[in-house]
Design a protein around this motif. Structure first.
Motif, PDB file in Angstrom:
ATOM      1  N   LEU A  41      -4.749   2.499   5.338  1.00  0.00           N
ATOM      2  CA  LEU A  41      -5.021   3.877   5.749  1.00  0.00           C
ATOM      3  C   LEU A  41      -5.311   4.746   4.532  1.00  0.00           C
ATOM      4  N   PRO A  42      -6.018   5.863   4.737  1.00  0.00           N
ATOM      5  CA  PRO A  42      -6.139   6.833   3.645  1.00  0.00           C
ATOM      6  C   PRO A  42      -4.736   7.303   3.240  1.00  0.00           C
ATOM      7  N   VAL A  43      -4.542   7.563   1.961  1.00  0.00           N
ATOM      8  CA  VAL A  43      -3.202   7.859   1.457  1.00  0.00           C
ATOM      9  C   VAL A  43      -2.576   9.082   2.135  1.00  0.00           C
ATOM     10  N   ASP A  44      -3.360  10.127   2.417  1.00  0.00           N
ATOM     11  CA  ASP A  44      -2.803  11.307   3.092  1.00  0.00           C
ATOM     12  C   ASP A  44      -2.301  10.965   4.489  1.00  0.00           C
ATOM     13  N   GLU A  45      -3.067  10.151   5.187  1.00  0.00           N
ATOM     14  CA  GLU A  45      -2.663   9.734   6.531  1.00  0.00           C
ATOM     15  C   GLU A  45      -1.415   8.853   6.476  1.00  0.00           C
ATOM     16  N   LEU A  46      -1.370   7.931   5.529  1.00  0.00           N
ATOM     17  CA  LEU A  46      -0.211   7.055   5.389  1.00  0.00           C
ATOM     18  C   LEU A  46       1.049   7.851   5.093  1.00  0.00           C
ATOM     19  N   SER A  50      -3.729  13.182  -9.181  1.00  0.00           N
ATOM     20  CA  SER A  50      -4.063  13.286  -7.754  1.00  0.00           C
ATOM     21  C   SER A  50      -4.142  11.926  -7.061  1.00  0.00           C
ATOM     22  N   ARG A  51      -4.122  10.830  -7.816  1.00  0.00           N
ATOM     23  CA  ARG A  51      -4.142   9.498  -7.205  1.00  0.00           C
ATOM     24  C   ARG A  51      -2.762   9.053  -6.745  1.00  0.00           C
ATOM     25  N   GLN A  52      -1.745   9.859  -7.022  1.00  0.00           N
ATOM     26  CA  GLN A  52      -0.376   9.491  -6.691  1.00  0.00           C
ATOM     27  C   GLN A  52       0.215  10.452  -5.667  1.00  0.00           C
ATOM     28  N   PHE A  58       5.011   2.397 -15.406  1.00  0.00           N
ATOM     29  CA  PHE A  58       4.953   1.700 -14.116  1.00  0.00           C
ATOM     30  C   PHE A  58       3.718   2.154 -13.348  1.00  0.00           C
ATOM     31  N   ALA A  59       3.548   3.465 -13.266  1.00  0.00           N
ATOM     32  CA  ALA A  59       2.427   4.016 -12.501  1.00  0.00           C
ATOM     33  C   ALA A  59       1.091   3.629 -13.126  1.00  0.00           C
ATOM     34  N   LYS A  60       0.965   3.779 -14.445  1.00  0.00           N
ATOM     35  CA  LYS A  60      -0.290   3.440 -15.128  1.00  0.00           C
ATOM     36  C   LYS A  60      -0.656   1.977 -14.919  1.00  0.00           C
ATOM     37  N   ASP A  61       0.338   1.092 -15.012  1.00  0.00           N
ATOM     38  CA  ASP A  61       0.072  -0.334 -14.825  1.00  0.00           C
ATOM     39  C   ASP A  61      -0.420  -0.625 -13.412  1.00  0.00           C
ATOM     40  N   LEU A  62       0.248  -0.071 -12.428  1.00  0.00           N
ATOM     41  CA  LEU A  62      -0.158  -0.322 -11.046  1.00  0.00           C
ATOM     42  C   LEU A  62      -1.526   0.292 -10.759  1.00  0.00           C
ATOM     43  N   LEU A  63      -1.825   1.429 -11.357  1.00  0.00           N
ATOM     44  CA  LEU A  63      -3.118   2.073 -11.141  1.00  0.00           C
ATOM     45  C   LEU A  63      -4.277   1.331 -11.804  1.00  0.00           C
ATOM     46  N   THR A  64      -4.001   0.291 -12.588  1.00  0.00           N
ATOM     47  CA  THR A  64      -5.076  -0.576 -13.071  1.00  0.00           C
ATOM     48  C   THR A  64      -5.491  -1.576 -11.995  1.00  0.00           C
ATOM     49  N   LYS A  65      -4.658  -1.734 -10.959  1.00  0.00           N
ATOM     50  CA  LYS A  65      -4.908  -2.703  -9.891  1.00  0.00           C
ATOM     51  C   LYS A  65      -5.314  -2.058  -8.573  1.00  0.00           C
ATOM     52  N   VAL A  66      -4.985  -0.786  -8.403  1.00  0.00           N
ATOM     53  CA  VAL A  66      -5.266  -0.067  -7.155  1.00  0.00           C
ATOM     54  C   VAL A  66      -5.874   1.285  -7.491  1.00  0.00           C
ATOM     55  N   ASP A  67      -6.477   1.916  -6.500  1.00  0.00           N
ATOM     56  CA  ASP A  67      -7.062   3.243  -6.709  1.00  0.00           C
ATOM     57  C   ASP A  67      -6.044   4.361  -6.529  1.00  0.00           C
ATOM     58  N   GLU A  68      -5.065   4.134  -5.650  1.00  0.00           N
ATOM     59  CA  GLU A  68      -4.050   5.154  -5.355  1.00  0.00           C
ATOM     60  C   GLU A  68      -2.698   4.481  -5.212  1.00  0.00           C
ATOM     61  N   LEU A  69      -1.635   5.274  -5.427  1.00  0.00           N
ATOM     62  CA  LEU A  69      -0.318   4.719  -5.206  1.00  0.00           C
ATOM     63  C   LEU A  69       0.588   5.741  -4.550  1.00  0.00           C
TER      64      LEU A  69
END
Length: 133
Positions: free
Chosen positions: A113-118, A91-93, A57-68
């Protein structure tokens, strides 16, 4: 197949016991409209092969986005345990526990937003949505 507009936003996986994840997303979409780059993972009792499924699931979504961001139902539960393995190794998750409808809505409307802020915002604001009267 990448969905237009996904790259600039954070991907989200809602992972819960039973069918809560589907219900949360369906309700959020009834309020906000259809969402892209959001997946649900419903973990049913007795499910097997979960780590591979969750990593896929994670690998597939990470083909479309930079972070999850993983939104899971409870700290220490099965969805948390398997998703946290993904987060620790990539570290992208990121992961936030205690998913509820206000948290899902906040995550969906603030994905630029940046992922840390979100994730910090989700932790603080989700706690504020729990009230006793």
């Amino acid at each position: 197949l990448a969905v237009k507009g996904c790259v600039s936003m954070i991907g989200i996986i809602i992972a819960t016991h039973d069918h809560l994840a589907d219900s949360l997303l369906k309700t959020a979409e009834s309020i906000l409209g259809e969402q892209s780059c959001v997946e649900t993972l419903n973990i049913e009792p007795g499910a097997t092969g979960l780590q591979e499924k969750i990593e896929d699931f994670a690998k597939d979504l990470l083909t479309k986005v930079d972070e999850l961001v993983w939104l899971v139902d409870m700290f220490g539960g099965t969805p948390f345990r398997y998703a946290s393995y993904c987060v620790v190794n990539d570290s992208r998750q990121s992961l936030v526990t205690g998913v509820n409808l206000p948290m899902v809505l906040q995550a969906l409307v603030n994905r630029e937003l940046p992922v840390d802020e979100l994730t910090k915002q989700l932790e603080v604001e989700a706690k504020q949505t729990i009230r006793r009267m």
